[in-house]
Scaffold this active site. Structure first.
Site, PDB file in Angstrom:
ATOM      1  CB  CYS A 334      46.386  31.725  37.390  1.00 50.99           C
ATOM      2  SG  CYS A 334      46.120  31.987  35.658  1.00 50.99           S
ATOM      3  NE  ARG A 363      46.378  38.376  29.082  1.00 45.60           N
ATOM      4  CZ  ARG A 363      45.201  38.169  29.654  1.00 45.60           C
ATOM      5  NH1 ARG A 363      44.105  38.488  28.984  1.00 45.60           N
ATOM      6  NH2 ARG A 363      45.098  37.655  30.854  1.00 45.60           N
ATOM      7  CD  GLN A 381      44.779  39.932  34.493  1.00 49.62           C
ATOM      8  OE1 GLN A 381      45.618  39.203  35.006  1.00 49.62           O
ATOM      9  NE2 GLN A 381      43.794  39.475  33.749  1.00 49.62           N
ATOM     10  CG  ASP A 383      44.595  37.774  38.197  1.00 48.09           C
ATOM     11  OD1 ASP A 383      43.440  37.333  38.318  1.00 48.09           O
ATOM     12  OD2 ASP A 383      45.457  37.248  37.472  1.00 48.09           O
ATOM     13  CG  HIS A 385      44.459  33.095  40.883  1.00 42.52           C
ATOM     14  ND1 HIS A 385      45.321  34.127  40.598  1.00 42.52           N
ATOM     15  CD2 HIS A 385      43.865  32.754  39.700  1.00 42.52           C
ATOM     16  CE1 HIS A 385      45.269  34.398  39.298  1.00 42.52           C
ATOM     17  NE2 HIS A 385      44.392  33.595  38.732  1.00 42.52           N
ATOM     18  CE  LYS A 465      35.425  34.221  29.897  1.00 43.33           C
ATOM     19  NZ  LYS A 465      36.603  34.913  29.390  1.00 43.33           N
ATOM     20  CG  HIS A 511      41.210  31.856  37.461  1.00 39.50           C
ATOM     21  ND1 HIS A 511      42.432  32.010  36.852  1.00 39.50           N
ATOM     22  CD2 HIS A 511      41.018  30.526  37.597  1.00 39.50           C
ATOM     23  CE1 HIS A 511      42.959  30.811  36.612  1.00 39.50           C
ATOM     24  NE2 HIS A 511      42.122  29.897  37.047  1.00 39.50           N
TER      25      HIS A 511
END
Length: 642
Positions: A334, A363, A381, A383, A385, A465, A511
Site C-alpha cells: 500500500c 514479513r 499478494q 493486492d 488499492h 476489514k 485495500h
RNA sequence: GCUCACGUAGCUCAGUCGGUAGAGCACGUCCUUGGUAAGGACGAGGUCACCGGUUCGAUUCCGGUCGUGAGCUCCA
C-alpha cells in the site's frame, strides 16, 4: 406437580419434583440406562438434575446431537482424574470441548512424554471400567477458593477467584477425585468408553505468551468405535492431501534451510502459479484495475510515516546499505501505491483510481508460525488499492465484494463466509475516524447484501476489514480475501485530490486482496483437490503416451500441434510398457492421457483416458481439443467425463 | 518467540547397547517393442543437518546452532 413434555409431544405428569433420571426410568429401563444427560427447555443438565416446574425435556442418549458435547466434556474430566491419579502433584486448570474432541491443561514440573500419555490412557480405561458415579455438589465461591487452595490447586483457585463473589460454584466428583465445573456430566464414568489421547503440547496459561507454559493433553471421544475409527481415517485422509507432500510428489516446489519460509518454485509449480496470475489479471482488468509495480526496498522514513515501523517494525526485514541508510523490504504494497497515486495532481474526476499489483512482500514471521505454503515469510499478494471519495466507498465495496465471490466460484468455492473485523487495540487514527470507517464498511456490506459475522478487535491497524473465508473439500476454513476501509494511511502518506470546489481532499483507500497470498492459495487448492487440480490449472493438462517407438513421429507432431493450440502437454515416448506409463502419469494427476498405438496412428485417432481411470474411447485429436476447450472455458464446471 | 519431538541415499524408512551404514522406490546401463495403474538383469549413489565436547575411536553419548513437525502465541 410438574408436567413434562417430551420431544414427541407426549406429556407426563408427576406428583412431585423429579430428576431427569427418574423421568427416563419411568419411560423405560433401557432409556434410563442410556441417559447421559437431559435437556430442559433447551438447556443441557445432569440426569440428576431436578425438574420442579412444567418443562420440555429431551433425554440425551448417544443418539442425541448434544451427546458428544457431554461425553467429551466428561472425558476431559476422566483425563484429569487419571492424570492426577498417576501424577498427584500435577495441578488441574481447564479442560474444554473442542472440535472433534477435548483437551485438558495441566501444570506439572516436567512435560508429559508419549509414554506418560499411554499410561494416562490406560488409567482412564481403568476408571471407566470402575464405573464411578459422578456426583454434583455446590459450594459458595469463597469457600471453593479455600477448598482448592488447600488442595494445592492454585490455578483452579485463581479461576474461581475470578468468578463474581457470592456466586455458587458447582463441583463434580467421581471416586476420590473432585473438580470445579459448570457441567453437565454423564452420570457415571462407565458411560465413557470410546476415547483416545492424541498428543501433548505446550500451551500458555490463559493463552498469554508472557505466562508460564502448561502441559496440554489433546484427546478425542465418540459415541461409537466406528465413529472413532472414521475420525482417525479422516485424519489420515487429510494427511494424504497435505500440500507439502503433494508438492514434492508432483515436483511443484520445495523449501530449504537457507531460505526458511520462502518457496523455490519448480517449473510445474510455477506454471500453476502463472495460471493463477493470468486468470486474476484478466478478471481485474475487466473490473477496471490498472496494474502497477512498486519497489521492493524503501527507506525507513516512509515506513515510519505509514506507521508500519512503529506497529510492525519487529516483523520487517531491513537492510543496511553502504550509503548508511536503512531500507525495509516491503511487507505491504500500500505505501508504494500511495506514492504512485501522489504523482501529479489528482482530480475528483479521476476517482476511483484502482491500482493492482502482484506484489511480493516479506514479513519476518515467528519461526514457530511457519507452515509449508500456508504461512511463509515471502509471498505474493494479489493486492489492490482503490482511491475513492467518501461517497464512492459503498459502490466500490459492493463491486469488490461481487468480484471476490465471483472469482471464488470459478475455483469451486461456493461456500464462503464473511467476517467483519473492527478496530484492534494496536491501531493508528482517532476513534472518530474509526467510527466513520466502520460505519462506511458496514453500510457497504449491507448494500452488497451479504451476511457476515462480527470478529471484534481483529481489524488491521489502519482500518476495519471484511474477511472472506473459504470452506474446502474436507470442511476446513481458510481466510483468503479481504476488503479494508482505510481512512488513515492516505493522510499519513500525503495523498490528495482536488474536489469539485477546488479544495484539497484526502482520499479514502480501500485495500483489497482476493487470493490473499498466492503461495497459500495454491496450497489450499492443492489440498482442496488432493493434487488433482482442474484441467485449466493443472501444470500438465495432457500426456501423450506411445505403445511402441513406431508411434514416436505421430505423437511428436501431435504434441507440437497441441502446444500450438495453447495446451500444456507432456510426451512420454520412453521404452516402457503402457501400463507403467499410465500409472506414472495418473499418479502425477495429469487430467488426460492420450494413448496412441499402431491402430490409432493408422486411423489418425487417439485413445483418451482420464486420471480417474475412465476410458473415453478413441477420438480425433480435433474432437479432443474441442471438448477440452469446453472444459477449460467453463473452468471445469463441464468436463470431458460429463 | 515458547514447549515437546524429529533431522540417516532424490523419496519413504530400517540400523548402529560407540568400531565411518542398509532396504524398497526413484536414478544410470543393458535386455525387452510390450495395448490402459509397477517386465527383467546389472550398476552407481550417503561428511548419518551443522559446530563443539567426552573418548584410542562419535552417525550413535553430552552441549549448542540451524531446520522441520505438532501445539501455544502471533499473522499489518
Amino acid at each position: 406437580m410438574p408436567v413434562i413434555t417430551l420431544p414427541d409431544g407426549s406429556q407426563r405428569t408427576y406428583d412431585q419434583p423429579v430428576t431427569v433420571a427418574q423421568v427416563a426410568a419411568s419411560i423405560g429401563s433401557g432409556l434410563a440406562k442410556a441417559a447421559l444427560a437431559g435437556k430442559v427447555g433447551g438447556k443441557l443438565v445432569d440426569t440428576s438434575s431436578t425438574i420442579a416446574q412444567d418443562a420440555a425435556l429431551e433425554i440425551v442418549t448417544d443418539k442425541h446431537p448434544d451427546a458428544l458435547e457431554v461425553i467429551r466434556h466428561s472425558t476431559a474430566h476422566l483425563l484429569a482424574q487419571a492424570t492426577q491419579a498417576l501424577f498427584p502433584d500435577a495441578q488441574v486448570t481447564i479442560g474444554p470441548v473442542i472440535e472433534d474432541g477435548f483437551y485438558y491443561d495441566f501444570a506439572y514440573k516436567r512435560p508429559f512424554t508419549p509414554d506418560d500419555l499411554a499410561a494416562i490412557e490406560a488409567k482412564m480405561a481403568e476408571l471407566s471400567k470402575a464405573d464411578l458415579p459422578v456426583q454434583r455438589s455446590e459450594m459458595p465461591r469463597d469457600e471453593a477458593v479455600t477448598f482448592f487452595k488447600a488442595k494445592g490447586e492454585h490455578y483452579k483457585a485463581e479461576i474461581i477467584a475470578s468468578i463474581p463473589a457470592g456466586e455458587t460454584i458447582s463441583l463434580y466428583g467421581q471416586g476420590e477425585w473432585v473438580d470445579l465445573c459448570r457441567g453437565p456430566h454423564v452420570p457415571s464414568t462407565g458411560k465413557l468408553k470410546v476415547f483416545k489421547l492424541m498428543k501433548v503440547a505446550g500451551a500458555y496459561w490463559r493463552g498469554d505468551s508472557r505466562n508460564e507454559m502448561l502441559q496440554r493433553v489433546y484427546g478425542t471421544a465418540w459415541t461409537s468405535e466406528k465413529d472413532l475409527k472414521d475420525y482417525l481415517t479422516r485424519l489420515e485422509e487429510a494427511e494424504k492431501r497435505d500440500h507439502r507432500k503433494i508438492g514434492r510428489e508432483l515436483d511443484l516446489f520445495h523449501m530449504q534451510e537457507e531460505a526458511p519460509g520462502a518457496v523455490f518454485w519448480h517449473p510445474k509449480g510455477w506454471r500453476v502459479f502463472q495460471s493463477l496470475i493470468a486468470y486474476m489479471r484478466d478478471k481485474q482488468q475487466a473490473a477496471g484495475f490498472d496494474e502497477v509495480n512498486g519497489p521492493e526496498l524503501m527507506d525507513r522514513s516512509l515506513w515510519e510515516a505509514s506507521g508500519h515501523w512503529e506497529k510492525f517494525g519487529e516483523n520487517m526485514f531491513t537492510t543496511q546499505t553502504p550509503d548508511e541508510r536503512v531500507y525495509a523490504i516491503k511487507p505491504m504494497n500500500c505505501p508504494g501505491h500511495v506514492q504512485i497515486f501522489r504523482q501529479g495532481i489528482r482530480s475528483y474526476r479521476d476517482l476511483p483510481v484502482r491500482f493492482a499489483e502482484f506484489g511480493k512482500v516479506h514479513r519476518y514471521e515467528p519461526s514457530g508460525a511457519l507452515h509449508g505454503l500456508m504461512r511463509v515469510r515471502a509471498f505474493t499478494q494479489d493486492d489492490a488499492h482503490i482511491f475513492v471519495t467518501p461517497d464512492q466507498i459503498t459502490s466500490e465495496s459492493v463491486a469488490v465484494t461481487k468480484l471476490i465471490l465471483d472469482i471464488y466460484r470459478d475455483f469451486g468455492f461456493d461456500d464462503v463466509r464473511i467476517k467483519f473485523s473492527d478496530r484492534p487495540a494496536k491501531r493508528v487514527g482517532s476513534d472518530e475516524i474509526w467510527d466513520r470507517a466502520e460505519a462506511a464498511l458496514k453500510a457497504a456490506a449491507d448494500a452488497a447484501g451479504i451476511a457476515y459475522s462480527l470478529n471484534p478487535g481483529e481489524g488491521a491497524f489502519y482500518g476495519p476489514k471484511l474477511e472472506f473465508v473459504l470452506r474446502d473439500a474436507i470442511g476446513r476454513d481458510w481466510q483468503c480475501g479481504t476488503l479494508q476501509v482505510d481512512l488513515n494511511l492516505p493522510g499519513r502518506l500525503g495523498a490528495h485530490y482536488i474536489d469539485e470546489h477546488s479544495q484539497k481532499q484526502t482520499p479514502v483507500m480501500l485495500h483489497r486482496a482476493i487470493f490473499g497470498s498466492l503461495e497459500r492459495f495454491l496450497g489450499i487448492l492443492i489440498e482442496h483437490h488432493s493434487g488433482r487440480l482442474p484441467a485449466w490449472l493443472a501444470p500438465t493438462q495432457v500426456a501423450l503416451l506411445s505403445i511402441t517407438d513406431r508411434q514416436d513421429d505421430y505423437l511428436r507432431a501431435l504434441s507440437e500441434s497441441l502446444k500450438n493450440q495453447g495446451l500444456r502437454v507432456e510426451t512420454d515416448l520412453r521404452n516402457e510398457k503402457i501400463g507403467f506409463k499410465i500409472r506414472e502419469h495418473t499418479l502425477q494427476r495429469v487430467p488426460y492421457l492420450l494413448v496412441a498405438g499402431d491402430k490409432e496412428v493408422a486411423a489418425g485417432l487417439v485413445s483418451v483416458r482420464t486420471r480417474n481411470g475412465k476410458d473415453l474411447g478413441q477420438m480425433t485429436p480435433q474432437t479432443f481439443v474441442e471438448r477440452l476447450g469446453i472444459e477449460l472455458g467453463s473452468r471445469g464446471r463441464r468436463t470431458l467425463e460429463d
